[in-house]
Design an enzyme around this catalytic site. Structure first.
Site, PDB file in Angstrom:
ATOM      1  N   SER A 143       0.825  -1.207   0.000  1.00  0.00           N
ATOM      2  CA  SER A 143       0.000   0.000   0.000  1.00  0.00           C
ATOM      3  C   SER A 143       0.863   1.263   0.000  1.00  0.00           C
ATOM      4  O   SER A 143       1.688   1.452  -0.878  1.00  0.00           O
ATOM      5  CB  SER A 143      -0.957  -0.031   1.197  1.00  0.00           C
ATOM      6  N   ASP A 302      -2.117   6.169  -4.087  1.00  0.00           N
ATOM      7  CA  ASP A 302      -0.987   5.406  -3.559  1.00  0.00           C
ATOM      8  C   ASP A 302      -0.610   4.283  -4.529  1.00  0.00           C
ATOM      9  O   ASP A 302      -1.278   4.095  -5.547  1.00  0.00           O
ATOM     10  CB  ASP A 302      -1.301   4.885  -2.154  1.00  0.00           C
ATOM     11  N   ASP A 304      -0.926   1.075  -4.819  1.00  0.00           N
ATOM     12  CA  ASP A 304      -1.903   0.070  -5.241  1.00  0.00           C
ATOM     13  C   ASP A 304      -3.253   0.680  -5.602  1.00  0.00           C
ATOM     14  O   ASP A 304      -4.227  -0.020  -5.841  1.00  0.00           O
ATOM     15  CB  ASP A 304      -2.066  -1.032  -4.194  1.00  0.00           C
ATOM     16  N   ASP A 306      -5.691   2.291  -4.117  1.00  0.00           N
ATOM     17  CA  ASP A 306      -6.942   2.156  -3.377  1.00  0.00           C
ATOM     18  C   ASP A 306      -7.241   3.411  -2.543  1.00  0.00           C
ATOM     19  O   ASP A 306      -8.381   3.632  -2.136  1.00  0.00           O
ATOM     20  CB  ASP A 306      -6.961   0.892  -2.508  1.00  0.00           C
TER      21      ASP A 306
END
Length: 574
Positions: A143, A302, A304, A306
């Site tokens: 993340s 970010d 990833d 999400d």
């Protein structure tokens, strides 16, 4: 077994391999060696996450293989190996390698593996699990953590992060594996020839984009205002670059400028200290570009993709970075207003985590819509969607967490910065048609519902000693609850580990129905704070909130509680 014994096993196993220099070097640093081998990297409800390196307590090929063997055993036990497991990865160091290792270990165990052929986002993985009818999913990502981290996030059949009970079952299979070096993967060519390894094609991407665009509430206002809207976007070297740009461009946003220095994937994240859109410093390069092109707003996602950070231009020309709570309540209010304009069915509900702003409760109540509160972790929001589907009761409209994550729609079961980007653009167009910015809209909401100030305080405490201090701090506060904070008496406390809430004025106790979690919550006069250890980082976190009829009243209480909680955290972690 002592860490030194485990180290010796690894040293013997890796002798003569490419890993020998690294494993030999650990012997010279006793503290590092102990931290690397004193335990296995914990596989929790969010999978596992840790620093990259050799050792049982690190992210490496061997711990990835071991966890995957446990996952494969779980999938085989429930008899869903033909449904397979979908796998995605972000731009972090070794993410592509760990993803392929995951796929090949699954194939070796007769479990079909669907692997993206390039980096993809967390929400796209969740989408693929549902679209392909997979038994599970894996994303290799840490993340928004610093560059030295990577992680292994596991998803269930419903597209949400693995349920608590299922995670416990997978963990039991992993714990039964004593020798990580005995776990091997199938040869890639063999896996492809046997049809066990399947690379996910562009058709899934196209279906995802179409579904995201279908969530648009007011196409007319976008068409009216999009030519004058100027947006600067930064993927922060992550996986959001293609999906976010694709959706916004198909939405018709012509004035979309991307921060070139942060456009391409880079595991070192060289332009930021951490690729975290919660950090205003992540917008430094975006702000420079926004001033050059005269942008109205800025986005950052970010690695990833999400989490979405949003910054809006204020009347004085400067930018204001919205908090996750502000973005969440703005979007929730917009979605509820647009739904109300078309007519509620009567069973709609929205969801927030218990550490997110209580302002959301007031906003939902003003529309007559049910608010459901869940534990921290988007998996619990996903569980509410699943529950509504299983019971046929309730229509999910929106869910969010204060940590810059939100979701609309049900075809993804994790926070989705791509969906959020599209809805924030639509919302910006809507308010622009009224001569307002999103900052103006937030101020109007404060006038209507009162001002809510929130922040997250955190202390990073790494290593064995740090973890012990974090655990001890929460337990100390559980055993010795404060009677006042910031000069205000504590009116009530809730202990989610003991699953009870106590009204300190009447002494009445009530049972908490949420699952057990190591969380302590304290209610003051128009203020509160919640203490918990982070589930993904070596941090002790406190969520502070205060509200009042005016900004001045809210700030006075907020400042007092922040100062008191900061001091309390310092004392607890000495």
């Amino acid at each position: 077994m002592r860490y030194t014994d485990v180290y010796k096993q690894w040293k013997t196993a890796l002798a003569g391999t490419e890993y020998q220099p690294e494993i030999d070097a650990l012997e010279a640093d006793e503290a590092l060696c102990e931290d690397s081998f004193y335990q296995y990297l914990e596989f929790g409800t969010a999978g596992m996450r840790g620093t990259i390196g050799l050792g049982t307590n690190r992210m490496n090929v061997f711990t990835v293989r071991r966890s995957t063997q446990g996952l494969a055993d779980y999938v085989n036990k429930i008899g869903k190996q033909e449904q397979g497991v979908a796998i995605a990865y972000d731009s972090r160091l070794y993410s592509d390698k760990f993803a392929l290792e995951t796929a090949l270990v699954l194939c070796q165990n007769g479990v079909k593996a669907y692997l993206y052929d390039c980096l993809h986002s967390v929400p796209q993985l969740s989408y693929a699990v549902l679209k392909l009818g997979c038994a599970a999913g894996v994303v290799i990502t840490a993340s928004h953590n610093p560059p030295q981290y990577n992680g292994y996030k596991v998803y269930g059949e419903d597209g949400g992060q693995l349920a608590v009970e299922d995670a416990a079952t997978v963990t039991s299979f992993i714990d039964a594996i004593d020798d990580p070096f005995a776990v091997v993967g199938m040869d890639e060519k063999e896996a492809l020839e046997k049809g066990l390894l399947v690379y996910i094609g562009k058709e899934i991407d196209e279906q995802y984009y179409a579904d995201v665009l279908s969530l648009c509430y007011n196409p007319a206002v976008i068409e009216q205002e999009r030519d004058s809207l100027k947006v600067v976007y930064s993927p922060l070297h992550g996986s959001g670059n293609i999906p976010v740009r694709t959706v916004l461009e198909r939405l018709g946003i012509k004035n979309l400028s991307v921060v070139k220095e942060q456009e391409l994937p880079d595991p070192k994240f060289p332009t930021v200290s951490a690729p975290n859109p919660e950090d205003p410093n992540a917008f430094s390069l975006a702000t420079k570009l926004a001033d050059e092109v005269g942008a109205n707003m800025m986005f950052a996602t970010d690695p990833d993709c999400d989490r979405l950070g949003v910054a809006v231009r204020q009347g004085d020309g400067s930018f204001k970075v919205l908090t996750g709570n502000q973005t969440g309540v703005l979007l929730m209010d917009y979605i509820l207003s647009q739904t109300a304009a078309k007519g509620f069915k009567g069973d709609e509900f929205v969801v927030r985590s218990i550490v997110s702003t209580e302002m959301a409760d007031v906003v939902a109540a003003s529309y007559g819509v049910e608010m459901r509160s869940v534990l921290t972790g988007f998996k619990f929001i996903a569980e509410q969607i699943k529950l509504a589907e299983q019971t046929g009761k309730g229509t999910f409209l929106f869910g969010f967490e204060e940590s810059y994550g939100c979701l609309s729609g049900t075809f993804v079961r994790d926070k989705d910065a791509c969906i959020a980007s599209m809805l924030v653009v639509e919302m910006a167009c809507y308010y622009k048609s009224k001569g307002m910015t999103l900052y103006d809209a937030m101020q109007e909401m404060y006038k209507k519902y009162g001002t809510y100030n929130e922040t997250v305080l955190s202390k990073t405490l790494s290593g064995i000693e740090g973890i012990a201090k974090i655990t001890g701090a929460v337990q100390t506060l559980r055993d010795q609850p404060p009677k006042e904070i910031g000069g205000m008496p504590v009116k009530a406390l809730a202990d989610y580990q003991l699953q009870k809430a106590v009204d300190l004025q009447s002494g009445a106790e009530t049972a908490l129905t949420l699952p057990k979690s190591n969380v302590l919550a304290y209610t003051l006069d128009d203020a509160s704070f919640i203490l918990r250890p982070s589930g993904t980082e070596p941090k002790l976190k406190a969520y502070v909130s205060a509200h009042g009829a005016t900004a001045e009243a809210a700030k006075a209480k907020f400042d007092a509680v922040v100062a008191a909680v900061t001091q309390l955290m310092d004392e607890l972690t000495k």
